[in-house]
Design an enzyme around this catalytic site. Structure first.
Site, short mmCIF file in Angstrom:
data_model
loop_
_atom_site.label_atom_id
_atom_site.label_comp_id
_atom_site.label_asym_id
_atom_site.label_seq_id
_atom_site.Cartn_x
_atom_site.Cartn_y
_atom_site.Cartn_z
N THR A 41 25.45 109.11 80.92
CA THR A 41 26.60 109.44 80.05
C THR A 41 27.91 109.51 80.84
O THR A 41 28.92 108.94 80.40
CB THR A 41 26.34 110.76 79.29
OG1 THR A 41 25.12 110.62 78.55
CG2 THR A 41 27.49 111.08 78.34
N GLU A 49 37.12 105.59 80.05
CA GLU A 49 38.39 106.02 80.66
C GLU A 49 39.10 104.82 81.31
O GLU A 49 40.31 104.67 81.18
CB GLU A 49 38.16 107.11 81.71
CG GLU A 49 37.83 108.46 81.12
CD GLU A 49 38.22 109.60 82.05
OE1 GLU A 49 39.39 109.66 82.48
OE2 GLU A 49 37.36 110.45 82.32
N HIS A 75 27.09 109.97 73.00
CA HIS A 75 26.31 108.90 73.64
C HIS A 75 25.08 108.73 72.78
O HIS A 75 24.19 109.58 72.77
CB HIS A 75 25.96 109.30 75.08
CG HIS A 75 25.38 108.19 75.89
ND1 HIS A 75 25.10 108.31 77.23
CD2 HIS A 75 25.01 106.93 75.55
CE1 HIS A 75 24.59 107.17 77.68
NE2 HIS A 75 24.52 106.31 76.68
#
Length: 132
Positions: A41, A49, A75
């Site tokens: 994750t 990002e 996730h």
């Protein structure tokens, strides 16, 4: 020039895709975030990002960049080593220096994650000076 009131030429709808192949180094067991040898994750969030950062970096003036300030991510699917994964980011909100991105992640078979990510525009020199 007053950096506090600087206008940034950003528009909602800017997008970017970041892609990689999952290696053992990207797994939850190696990262320490889980026991399984699947895409971790934190690695998925990192890809989200990067996609967000790269969606806007070429539109910022020299000496400015963005830092991540929040992630709200689900996730939802596991991905095996060797599979290609990618994250798509779209700039959906601009609030002065605060930017909000819609982020989604996929592997070759399915959607594996989604959510929102916020970044803040910084003056790199001032930011680093403040850390000293």
């Amino acid at each position: 020039k007053d950096g506090e009131n600087m206008e940034f030429s950003l528009n909602e709808g800017l997008k970017h895709i970041e892609k990689k192949t999952v290696t053992m180094n990207d797994t939850a067991s190696v990262f320490g975030s889980g026991a399984a040898e699947v895409f971790a994750t934190p690695m998925m969030i990192g890809l989200m990002e990067a996609a967000s950062m790269n969606a806007v970096k070429n539109y910022l003036p020299e000496g400015y960049s963005t830092v991540g300030i929040s992630v709200n991510i689900k996730h939802t699917g596991a991905t095996a080593v060797g599979k290609v994964v990618w994250a798509e980011a779209e700039l959906i909100e601009i609030d002065r220096k605060r930017l909000v991105f819609k982020v989604e992640a996929f592997d070759e078979d399915k959607k594996i994650g989604e959510g929102t990510h916020e970044r803040f525009i910084i003056d790199e020199q001032k930011f680093m000076d403040n850390l000293k």
